[in-house]
Write a protein that holds these residues in place. Sequence first.
Motif, PDB file in Angstrom:
ATOM      1  N   ASP A 149     -10.552   2.838  -8.542  1.00  0.00           N
ATOM      2  CA  ASP A 149      -9.978   1.609  -7.484  1.00  0.00           C
ATOM      3  C   ASP A 149      -8.908   2.397  -6.320  1.00  0.00           C
ATOM      4  O   ASP A 149      -7.796   2.625  -7.114  1.00  0.00           O
ATOM      5  CB  ASP A 149      -9.908   0.435  -7.813  1.00  0.00           C
ATOM      6  CG  ASP A 149      -9.823  -0.557  -6.766  1.00  0.00           C
ATOM      7  OD1 ASP A 149      -9.509  -0.260  -5.540  1.00  0.00           O
ATOM      8  OD2 ASP A 149     -10.009  -1.743  -7.216  1.00  0.00           O
ATOM      9  N   PRO A 150      -9.014   2.678  -5.030  1.00  0.00           N
ATOM     10  CA  PRO A 150      -8.101   3.294  -4.161  1.00  0.00           C
ATOM     11  C   PRO A 150      -6.939   2.160  -3.942  1.00  0.00           C
ATOM     12  O   PRO A 150      -6.169   2.400  -3.013  1.00  0.00           O
ATOM     13  CB  PRO A 150      -9.000   3.527  -3.018  1.00  0.00           C
ATOM     14  CG  PRO A 150     -10.083   2.701  -2.963  1.00  0.00           C
ATOM     15  CD  PRO A 150     -10.475   2.182  -4.349  1.00  0.00           C
ATOM     16  N   THR A 151      -6.978   0.908  -4.123  1.00  0.00           N
ATOM     17  CA  THR A 151      -6.251  -0.211  -3.721  1.00  0.00           C
ATOM     18  C   THR A 151      -4.895  -0.271  -4.634  1.00  0.00           C
ATOM     19  O   THR A 151      -4.922  -0.569  -5.927  1.00  0.00           O
ATOM     20  CB  THR A 151      -6.788  -1.458  -3.814  1.00  0.00           C
ATOM     21  OG1 THR A 151      -7.741  -1.650  -2.819  1.00  0.00           O
ATOM     22  CG2 THR A 151      -5.769  -2.461  -3.177  1.00  0.00           C
ATOM     23  N   TYR A 152      -3.804  -0.102  -4.099  1.00  0.00           N
ATOM     24  CA  TYR A 152      -2.582   0.035  -5.011  1.00  0.00           C
ATOM     25  C   TYR A 152      -2.340  -1.699  -5.329  1.00  0.00           C
ATOM     26  O   TYR A 152      -2.367  -2.547  -4.348  1.00  0.00           O
ATOM     27  CB  TYR A 152      -1.416   0.292  -4.250  1.00  0.00           C
ATOM     28  CG  TYR A 152      -1.381   1.635  -4.127  1.00  0.00           C
ATOM     29  CD1 TYR A 152      -0.590   2.985  -4.935  1.00  0.00           C
ATOM     30  CD2 TYR A 152      -1.834   2.189  -2.945  1.00  0.00           C
ATOM     31  CE1 TYR A 152      -0.737   4.031  -4.500  1.00  0.00           C
ATOM     32  CE2 TYR A 152      -1.681   3.588  -2.486  1.00  0.00           C
ATOM     33  CZ  TYR A 152      -1.634   4.386  -3.294  1.00  0.00           C
ATOM     34  OH  TYR A 152      -1.234   5.829  -3.065  1.00  0.00           O
ATOM     35  N   ARG A 153      -1.801  -2.105  -6.613  1.00  0.00           N
ATOM     36  CA  ARG A 153      -1.751  -3.484  -6.907  1.00  0.00           C
ATOM     37  C   ARG A 153      -0.540  -3.689  -7.645  1.00  0.00           C
ATOM     38  O   ARG A 153      -0.379  -2.939  -8.597  1.00  0.00           O
ATOM     39  CB  ARG A 153      -3.032  -4.151  -7.500  1.00  0.00           C
ATOM     40  CG  ARG A 153      -4.117  -4.179  -6.584  1.00  0.00           C
ATOM     41  CD  ARG A 153      -5.300  -5.126  -7.114  1.00  0.00           C
ATOM     42  NE  ARG A 153      -5.844  -4.459  -8.290  1.00  0.00           N
ATOM     43  CZ  ARG A 153      -6.752  -3.549  -8.420  1.00  0.00           C
ATOM     44  NH1 ARG A 153      -7.309  -2.987  -7.344  1.00  0.00           N
ATOM     45  NH2 ARG A 153      -7.154  -3.104  -9.649  1.00  0.00           N
ATOM     46  N   ILE A 154       0.007  -5.072  -7.603  1.00  0.00           N
ATOM     47  CA  ILE A 154       1.376  -5.201  -8.283  1.00  0.00           C
ATOM     48  C   ILE A 154       1.517  -6.815  -8.260  1.00  0.00           C
ATOM     49  O   ILE A 154       1.071  -7.474  -7.419  1.00  0.00           O
ATOM     50  CB  ILE A 154       2.540  -4.815  -7.759  1.00  0.00           C
ATOM     51  CG1 ILE A 154       3.711  -5.072  -8.560  1.00  0.00           C
ATOM     52  CG2 ILE A 154       3.032  -5.404  -6.197  1.00  0.00           C
ATOM     53  CD1 ILE A 154       5.130  -4.483  -8.057  1.00  0.00           C
ATOM     54  N   GLY A 155       1.539  -7.152  -9.524  1.00  0.00           N
ATOM     55  CA  GLY A 155       1.515  -8.747 -10.004  1.00  0.00           C
ATOM     56  C   GLY A 155       1.039  -9.103 -11.114  1.00  0.00           C
ATOM     57  O   GLY A 155       0.408  -8.143 -12.112  1.00  0.00           O
ATOM     58  N   ALA A 156       0.804 -10.443 -11.447  1.00  0.00           N
ATOM     59  CA  ALA A 156       0.162 -10.822 -12.696  1.00  0.00           C
ATOM     60  C   ALA A 156      -1.109 -10.408 -12.940  1.00  0.00           C
ATOM     61  O   ALA A 156      -2.084 -10.474 -11.866  1.00  0.00           O
ATOM     62  CB  ALA A 156       0.135 -12.202 -12.864  1.00  0.00           C
ATOM     63  N   GLY A 157      -1.284  -9.640 -13.876  1.00  0.00           N
ATOM     64  CA  GLY A 157      -2.537  -9.001 -14.033  1.00  0.00           C
ATOM     65  C   GLY A 157      -2.963  -7.848 -13.101  1.00  0.00           C
ATOM     66  O   GLY A 157      -4.002  -7.429 -12.986  1.00  0.00           O
ATOM     67  N   GLY A 158      -2.005  -7.470 -12.449  1.00  0.00           N
ATOM     68  CA  GLY A 158      -2.195  -6.219 -11.489  1.00  0.00           C
ATOM     69  C   GLY A 158      -3.188  -6.821 -10.262  1.00  0.00           C
ATOM     70  O   GLY A 158      -3.932  -6.019  -9.878  1.00  0.00           O
ATOM     71  N   ASN A 159      -3.095  -8.081 -10.069  1.00  0.00           N
ATOM     72  CA  ASN A 159      -4.053  -8.424  -8.848  1.00  0.00           C
ATOM     73  C   ASN A 159      -3.675  -8.866  -7.510  1.00  0.00           C
ATOM     74  O   ASN A 159      -4.326  -8.988  -6.591  1.00  0.00           O
ATOM     75  CB  ASN A 159      -4.978  -9.814  -9.531  1.00  0.00           C
ATOM     76  CG  ASN A 159      -5.767  -9.648 -10.744  1.00  0.00           C
ATOM     77  OD1 ASN A 159      -6.457  -8.557 -10.650  1.00  0.00           O
ATOM     78  ND2 ASN A 159      -5.573 -10.475 -11.440  1.00  0.00           N
ATOM     79  N   THR A 160      -1.992  -8.659  -7.496  1.00  0.00           N
ATOM     80  CA  THR A 160      -1.725  -8.760  -5.975  1.00  0.00           C
ATOM     81  C   THR A 160      -1.495  -7.375  -5.303  1.00  0.00           C
ATOM     82  O   THR A 160      -0.983  -6.471  -5.806  1.00  0.00           O
ATOM     83  CB  THR A 160      -0.087  -9.211  -6.242  1.00  0.00           C
ATOM     84  OG1 THR A 160      -0.284 -10.599  -6.920  1.00  0.00           O
ATOM     85  CG2 THR A 160       0.449  -9.628  -4.746  1.00  0.00           C
TER      86      THR A 160
END
Length: 566
Positions: A552-563
Amino acid sequence: MIFRSSLHRLTLFERFLSIFTSVRPGEGATVRNLFGSAFLLTFCFYLLKPVREALLLSENTAELGAYLDAAVALSLIFAIPLYRQLYRNLAASEVKSRILRWVIGFFISNLLVFAGLAAGGLSVGIGFYIWLSIFGVMVVSQFWAFAADLFNTRSGQRLFVVIMVGSSIGAWTGAQTAANLSLLVPPWQLMLFAAVLLAAPLVLSVRAENLVPEGSGNTEDHDDGPGFDGFRQLFSGFDVVVRSRYLLLLGGLLATYNLVGSLGKYALRAFVRDAANLAAADPATGLSAAEYILRFYGDYNAWISLIGLLLQLFVAARLFRLVGVRGAILVLPVFLVLQFGILFLVPAFALLRVGMIGQEAIYHSIQNTTNQALFLPMTREEKYIGKTIVDTVFVRFGDCIQGLIVFVGVGLLAVDTTTIVRVIFFLTLIASVFAVALRRRYRVLLREHMANEAPSVVAPLPDVYAPAGKLFMFAIPEDCFFDPDPGDTLDFELTGQDGERLPAWIRFDRHYLTLTVRPPAAESGSLVLRVSATDLEGHATEARFRLSWGDDPTYRIGAGGNTVLP
């Protein structure tokens, strides 16, 4: 992609300081001004030391220097009550730097008088020797009392090691400047130069005080500072030390150190005097006795300053992190026992010179930093009056004993330098006993006045997702961890869930809390990472988060990595 945190409030200078010690945001400005003051005060002292030796030894014998050291000690005994009264008159002020500025201003005026007398061709060797010896003790003592008054115990333990670098650089550059200028300009011009430089700490001390950040400063109340109520108060002050077992042990240790150092300097001075006379008698050298002495002590002090600077830069901070103040107390005693143990068996001038250089380099770097840190957990009165008495009367008491030993041993019994060296060896054993006892008392004092609470996790660390094969930098938010102790800092470490080492494609910067990753291309997976936070006393806490990666090319940060990151 980069995610930042409030940790980046550290200035560029504070980030540089963090290479050597832990630093909190805002402390850099205060350190910079104290660093400058320490540099200038030590620079001026080392600039004038060869002048002192030349003015004395070109007109007198080596034994006179030993007797003058004793005269300095006696002078300080009578000066302490006057200083006590100055402290009591100024202590009520909200401006902590007033005491330091008064003392520096007094010595500047004295130096101008000496410069005028020397320019007029008058003999000032004896008077200047006594004055500079008092200056080197009183001004430095007041500076470090002021620094201890500014910071709380934890902040001082962290920052003194870098402030002391200023003293080490000042000592080295001052000695080098003296070696280069002493043959080009007369002594009175060096005195005027030093007087001008000493004016700068008057300003720097005020700036340092005004810039201490919240949480790093000493919150102890100012003394009431009652006025003069007769000679009974005037001659009080020594009770500050007498009623403190800790100060008595520290005073005994420093007095023994000074006795060892003074006797060692006497032995070295006797050799130098003989060598100077031989050089002056040899037309091939083209040097007078005074010029030879200036060159020798310029080179000797330069080596001490250079080695001391290297120790302060590359050893002191690491030593304090590894063993703390309690461990650093034992460094110099061990060196002294080894140094004079060897000289006891092989008394040679070359070994004495090398040993004295090492001894003074360690004292002016590691031991000097330790000495100042030992006053941090004390009351304000003990920091100023107690420290001044210990640094003057107790330390110079060693000079009185040294003068007595030289008078009886050399003047009456005609013992040789070898015997003096062997006496010093037994004194180093006494210093070791004092050091061990002081180390135990320091531990008790810390437990009584500085209870330590463990850090805690106040917010969970967010999970992170990074695209495989792409570079990603993530800064762990510093507000995830909390340490309730004023002035404390946390040392961070990143490992796998069970403490295992990280893969090569994960890099962690513990100073800036930045995590840099480049997951393997065309792969997916996840790791649970553990961040541990340890305070200065070794208490630790930890938090975990999951690092995932995939196509998946989208960087994510947050609970469950969904932000999704902005």
